[in-house]
Write an enzyme that holds these catalytic residues in place. Structure first.
Site, PDB file in Angstrom:
ATOM      1  N   ASP A  82      -0.600  -8.088   1.791  1.00  0.00           N
ATOM      2  CA  ASP A  82      -0.336  -9.448   2.253  1.00  0.00           C
ATOM      3  C   ASP A  82       1.179  -9.603   2.417  1.00  0.00           C
ATOM      4  OD1 ASP A  82       0.092 -12.245   2.442  1.00  0.00           O
ATOM      5  OD2 ASP A  82      -1.731 -12.645   1.307  1.00  0.00           O
ATOM      6  N   ASP A 110       1.651  -3.670   9.541  1.00  0.00           N
ATOM      7  CA  ASP A 110       1.860  -4.059  10.943  1.00  0.00           C
ATOM      8  C   ASP A 110       2.831  -5.226  11.031  1.00  0.00           C
ATOM      9  OD1 ASP A 110      -0.037  -5.885   9.772  1.00  0.00           O
ATOM     10  OD2 ASP A 110      -0.328  -6.677  11.788  1.00  0.00           O
TER      11      ASP A 110
END
Length: 218
Positions: free
Chosen positions: A121, A157
């Site tokens: 996260d 990403d």
């Protein structure tokens, strides 16, 4: 609680490759992973916030001479990795249900050789940055349990998280830092053996580049 979750929790309770509250080794495993669980002297590799453990299981298949431990606080996620490892007959992978905040409760100084952080996260809100797994708050915990020159990996990403991590690692004194903003177009591609987490598969199919870095703790 859903019936599916209850089934997964029941599976974890019976699984030898899941350590969680209530199991004898959970309270006594610190410093003794090789001696009491893996029964060998092979280096230990952690996957933090491992989710369903795709990376732990994948790496365990490629590197039978290393011991892998996937760590996550979500028991229903760990069940997937546990079941897959059992199905494949892997004895060099385990799963620990614990909060990464308490990493030092389960690993002794110098017990860990490598750490993987795969698609964590990013915690992009400013007030939550301290919760990033590459924040100095966590880097100190990793250094406390890793061998000298222990290797840290990050795949994500999220460019903001990646840039943040590069800066923090540089200031933290991590050496031999290597990074790429597009893993699958880089020379480091082959080092990953095609292993992808569920999130990575989703992102790459949508055309997002995968950022990757690795570096050694002093």
């Amino acid at each position: 609680m859903s019936r599916k979750k209850l089934i997964k929790f029941a599976s974890n309770a019976l699984a030898d490759n899941v350590l969680e509250i209530g199991k004898p080794l959970y309270e006594t495993i610190k410093g003794k992973w090789n001696e009491r669980y893996f029964l060998n002297t092979n280096p230990i590799v952690l996957e933090l916030a491992c989710g369903k453990g795709e990376y732990s299981v994948g790496l365990a298949q490629v590197y039978p001479d290393l011991n892998f431990i996937g760590i996550d606080v979500k028991g229903d996620r760990l069940a997937a990795g546990s079941q897959q490892a059992t199905l494949l007959g892997l004895t060099n992978v385990a799963f620990l249900r614990a909060n990464i905040e308490f990493l030092q409760n389960f690993f002794e100084e110098g017990e860990v050789a490598e750490i993987w952080i795969t698609f964590p996260d990013p915690f992009n809100l400013k007030k939550r940055i301290r919760r990033r797994l590459t924040h100095p708050h966590f880097l100190e915990k990793y250094r406390a349990v890793m061998k000298k020159e222990g290797l840290l990996h990050l795949k994500t990403d999220n460019r903001e998280l990646f840039d943040f991590t590069l800066e923090e690692l540089s200031q933290f004194g991590v050496r031999d830092l290597e990074a790429t903003f597009d893993l699958y177009q880089s020379e480091m591609h082959d080092d990953h053996h095609g292993i992808k987490t569920r999130f990575e598969q989703i992102f790459t199919e949508k055309g997002f580049p995968v950022h990757y870095l690795r570096g050694r703790f002093l």
